[in-house]
Write a protein that holds these residues in place. Structure first.
Motif, PDB file in Angstrom:
ATOM      1  N   THR A 112       8.271  19.265  -0.648  1.00  0.00           N
ATOM      2  CA  THR A 112       9.102  19.155   0.559  1.00  0.00           C
ATOM      3  C   THR A 112      10.582  19.269   0.221  1.00  0.00           C
ATOM      4  OG1 THR A 112       7.412  17.792   1.604  1.00  0.00           O
ATOM      5  CG2 THR A 112       9.634  17.686   2.551  1.00  0.00           C
ATOM      6  N   THR A 129       3.720  14.052   3.189  1.00  0.00           N
ATOM      7  CA  THR A 129       3.480  15.183   4.102  1.00  0.00           C
ATOM      8  C   THR A 129       1.986  15.267   4.402  1.00  0.00           C
ATOM      9  OG1 THR A 129       5.283  16.342   3.004  1.00  0.00           O
ATOM     10  CG2 THR A 129       3.858  17.678   4.428  1.00  0.00           C
ATOM     11  N   ASP A 144       5.558  24.383   3.888  1.00  0.00           N
ATOM     12  CA  ASP A 144       5.300  23.213   3.042  1.00  0.00           C
ATOM     13  C   ASP A 144       3.936  22.643   3.461  1.00  0.00           C
ATOM     14  OD1 ASP A 144       5.621  20.894   1.528  1.00  0.00           O
ATOM     15  OD2 ASP A 144       6.895  19.911   3.020  1.00  0.00           O
TER      16      ASP A 144
HETATM   17 MG   LIG Z   1       5.825  16.628   1.039  1.00  0.00          MG
END
Ligand SMILES: [Mg+2]
Ligand SMILES: Nc1nc2c(ncn2[C@@H]2O[C@H](COP(=O)(O)OP(=O)(O)OP(=O)(O)O)[C@@H](O)[C@H]2O)c(=O)[nH]1
Length: 212
Positions: free
Chosen positions: A15, A63, A86
């Motif tokens: 990220t 994430t 991502d």
């Molecule tokens: Mg991440």
């Protein structure tokens, strides 16, 4: 439009890389397109600083969705477009949380639709494990390199622009990890980078531009 997917184990810096690389390519206002693993989508505008602060942190599996950014750049008389995505980090075994498992499955599905795969590895963690294990020159210790990593390499290599990004090169011992990784993956391109200080971004940009 070429689809660039950033994949790798959880917490390797995917990220932070996406945010800082987009900023390096000139994006100031980041317009994220989010896609949850249940198919729900959304958009959000953020400054680079806000994105770093809210989307990246030291916790594993921060994430849990696909997060994409449109990048446009001039090429001759035309403008070319890329979609930088991502993803949810991968980990060994069966994760206890169903949401994380679903999000990891979403990453695997996205891999088949990607044109270019940027496979991020934590060179610092590799460097530490190499130091402890002291094994053969071409081997990587099982504590940091497992079948999961081998499978990602095999899958990624079927994509035209597969490249390995050895991240966190700014940290002590990471060069050692990078060196061992390059020896192990001698058939592949491995670029040492730091998502934190921007080391290697020029080389990643050249690679990405060639693929676009
Ligand atoms: Mg991440
Ligand atoms: N020193 C250093 N730290 C980094 C670098 N890249 C990322 N980090 C740190 O590593 C941690 C994880 O970064 P993230 O960008 O959240 O990693 P991720 O791969 O997206 O992690 P998940 O989404 O949880 O799978 C954060 O504390 C970052 O600040 C780097 O190049 N150098």
């Amino acid at each position: 439009m070429k689809k660039l997917l950033v994949i790798g184990r959880t917490n390797v810096g995917k990220t932070l890389f996406c945010v800082r690389f987009a900023s390096y390519l000139g994006l100031k206002d980041l317009r994220f397109i989010f896609e949850d693993s249940d198919g729900k989508t959304g958009q959000q505008h953020m400054s680079v600083r806000e994105a770093e602060r809210t989307l990246s942190d030291p916790l594993a599996h921060r994430t849990q969705r696909l997060q994409s950014l449109h990048i446009e750049f001039p090429r001759g008389k035309d403008n070319r477009q890329l979609l930088l995505t991502d993803t949810t980090g991968l980990s060994d075994g069966i994760h206890p949380e169903p949401k994380v498992r679903q999000a990891m499955a979403q990453t695997l599905l996205a891999m088949s639709a990607a044109s270019v795969i940027l496979h991020m590895v934590d060179a610092y963690e590799l460097g530490k494990s190499v130091m402890v294990a002291q094994g053969e020159a071409s081997s990587l210790p099982h504590s940091t390199w497992t079948d999961l990593d081998e499978q990602v390499v095999s899958f990624g290599a079927s994509h035209e622009g597969y490249v390995v990004l050895a991240n966190k090169i700014d940290l002590p011992g990471a060069r050692r990890g990078y060196k061992r990784l390059s020896e192990r993956l001698s058939k592949h391109k491995v670029i040492p980078i730091s998502a934190l200080d921007g080391t290697g971004f020029r080389e990643v940009k050249q690679h990405v531009w060639r693929m676009a």
